[in-house]
Design a protein around this motif. Sequence first.
Motif, PDB file in Angstrom:
ATOM      1  N   UNK A  52      -1.116   3.953  -1.773  1.00  0.00           N
ATOM      2  CA  UNK A  52      -2.904   4.416  -1.412  1.00  0.00           C
ATOM      3  C   UNK A  52      -2.743   4.491   0.180  1.00  0.00           C
ATOM      4  N   UNK A  53      -1.515   4.638   1.039  1.00  0.00           N
ATOM      5  CA  UNK A  53      -1.557   4.927   2.240  1.00  0.00           C
ATOM      6  C   UNK A  53      -0.296   5.669   2.202  1.00  0.00           C
ATOM      7  N   UNK A  54      -0.361   6.732   3.041  1.00  0.00           N
ATOM      8  CA  UNK A  54       0.995   7.813   3.260  1.00  0.00           C
ATOM      9  C   UNK A  54       1.498   6.949   4.341  1.00  0.00           C
ATOM     10  N   UNK A  55       1.945   6.316   5.141  1.00  0.00           N
ATOM     11  CA  UNK A  55       3.527   6.141   5.565  1.00  0.00           C
ATOM     12  C   UNK A  55       2.710   5.047   6.995  1.00  0.00           C
ATOM     13  N   UNK A  56       3.961   4.090   6.953  1.00  0.00           N
ATOM     14  CA  UNK A  56       3.434   2.533   7.742  1.00  0.00           C
ATOM     15  C   UNK A  56       4.597   3.034   9.403  1.00  0.00           C
ATOM     16  N   UNK A  57       3.628   2.957   9.815  1.00  0.00           N
ATOM     17  CA  UNK A  57       4.199   2.642  11.755  1.00  0.00           C
ATOM     18  C   UNK A  57       4.679   1.748  12.020  1.00  0.00           C
ATOM     19  N   UNK A  58       6.888   1.406  12.336  1.00  0.00           N
ATOM     20  CA  UNK A  58       7.364   0.854  12.770  1.00  0.00           C
ATOM     21  C   UNK A  58       8.341   0.444  11.469  1.00  0.00           C
TER      22      UNK A  58
ATOM     23  N   UNK B 108      14.562   2.508   1.062  1.00  0.00           N
ATOM     24  CA  UNK B 108      14.353   3.939   0.419  1.00  0.00           C
ATOM     25  C   UNK B 108      14.230   4.125  -0.778  1.00  0.00           C
ATOM     26  N   UNK B 109      14.405   3.002  -1.402  1.00  0.00           N
ATOM     27  CA  UNK B 109      13.654   3.191  -2.549  1.00  0.00           C
ATOM     28  C   UNK B 109      12.005   3.812  -2.822  1.00  0.00           C
ATOM     29  N   UNK B 110      10.853   3.547  -1.997  1.00  0.00           N
ATOM     30  CA  UNK B 110      10.353   3.615  -2.257  1.00  0.00           C
ATOM     31  C   UNK B 110       9.304   4.528  -0.566  1.00  0.00           C
ATOM     32  N   UNK B 111      10.563   4.443   0.716  1.00  0.00           N
ATOM     33  CA  UNK B 111      10.291   5.392   1.979  1.00  0.00           C
ATOM     34  C   UNK B 111      11.177   6.225   2.455  1.00  0.00           C
ATOM     35  N   UNK B 112      10.942   7.370   2.857  1.00  0.00           N
ATOM     36  CA  UNK B 112      11.362   8.506   3.679  1.00  0.00           C
ATOM     37  C   UNK B 112      10.981   8.002   5.194  1.00  0.00           C
TER      38      UNK B 112
ATOM     39  N   UNK C 249       7.583   5.306   8.071  1.00  0.00           N
ATOM     40  CA  UNK C 249       8.122   5.449   6.976  1.00  0.00           C
ATOM     41  C   UNK C 249       6.737   6.055   6.346  1.00  0.00           C
ATOM     42  N   UNK C 250       7.475   7.218   5.398  1.00  0.00           N
ATOM     43  CA  UNK C 250       6.382   8.088   4.884  1.00  0.00           C
ATOM     44  C   UNK C 250       6.584   7.642   3.469  1.00  0.00           C
ATOM     45  N   UNK C 251       5.429   7.539   2.496  1.00  0.00           N
ATOM     46  CA  UNK C 251       5.099   7.253   1.255  1.00  0.00           C
ATOM     47  C   UNK C 251       6.705   7.952   0.411  1.00  0.00           C
ATOM     48  N   UNK C 252       7.075   7.689  -0.645  1.00  0.00           N
ATOM     49  CA  UNK C 252       7.759   8.667  -1.689  1.00  0.00           C
ATOM     50  C   UNK C 252       6.584   8.863  -2.852  1.00  0.00           C
ATOM     51  N   UNK C 253       5.551   7.772  -2.483  1.00  0.00           N
ATOM     52  CA  UNK C 253       4.058   7.946  -3.804  1.00  0.00           C
ATOM     53  C   UNK C 253       3.347   9.211  -3.475  1.00  0.00           C
TER      54      UNK C 253
ATOM     55  N   UNK D   8       0.800  -1.256  -0.159  1.00  0.00           N
ATOM     56  CA  UNK D   8      -0.145  -0.250   0.532  1.00  0.00           C
ATOM     57  C   UNK D   8       0.949   1.231  -0.193  1.00  0.00           C
ATOM     58  N   UNK D   9       2.188   1.469   1.037  1.00  0.00           N
ATOM     59  CA  UNK D   9       2.320   2.296   0.789  1.00  0.00           C
ATOM     60  C   UNK D   9       3.525   2.807  -0.929  1.00  0.00           C
ATOM     61  N   UNK D  10       4.459   1.097  -1.054  1.00  0.00           N
ATOM     62  CA  UNK D  10       4.469   1.234  -2.195  1.00  0.00           C
ATOM     63  C   UNK D  10       4.252   2.493  -3.908  1.00  0.00           C
ATOM     64  N   UNK D  11       2.573   1.620  -3.004  1.00  0.00           N
ATOM     65  CA  UNK D  11       1.758   1.926  -4.533  1.00  0.00           C
ATOM     66  C   UNK D  11       0.643   3.644  -3.726  1.00  0.00           C
TER      67      UNK D  11
END
Length: 248
Positions: free
Chosen positions: A80-86, A94-98, A208-212, A75-78
Amino acid sequence: MSPKRLTLLIFLLLPLWVTAQEPKTLTLVATDLPPFYAESLDSFGPVAVLVQEALQRRGYQVELKFYPFIRATALIKAGKADAIIGLWYRTERENWAYYSRPLQGTEIAFLARKQDRIGYQQLSELKDKRIGISRGYANPAAIAGSKLHTEEADSDETNLRKLQLGRVDLIVISRNVAQYLIAHGPAEYQGQFEFVGEPLAKEVFHLGVSKTRAGSLQLLEDFNLAIQSMEEDGSMATILSPLSTSLN
């Protein structure tokens, strides 16, 4: 400007002002990992409370949903979600999350049954052991790069049950998670397990914040500023204090 025209201007601009003042709503995802965060925990657990409090300080509202790890990261990569906890740090992620500022750490170690009396100095001594790992998780580099016999399970709970039944000899698990699952598990778990050897790794939780997503760097900056302020005013330590007892 006449009072009539001023009233009209205010009437026209009011919806824009109200919209600007409305909190920004974020969709966050996480995977059950008690005692840090889980759908079954009060307020979803200390790390979830910390994340939500930090975001609320910066004017965000949060909707938190729980999924298996592979689904959550998809969901993060796509976008469809803004960030993931933990999220634990791995270069490829790092390709898909800050990554945010560090939130909480945990040690990863081997857990075994006491009755098996397993000891070792080098990982190579465990080549004949069956080692349980969790599917989709980032295993320590020492395990990922070894030639040990590993078996995947869908959760830490499943691995712990397999260990108790003797279906694996060791499991790779967070110390905090193991202690929580044992303490809240069936009676036959009590006094049956022990950690073996030195910690395999020290992992650190991040947001982890979605780069998308649009505005991802602004979200990251807002969150980091809030966490910094919570570190300074002591509220971060207070929120995370329930986790300190499970490190003893």
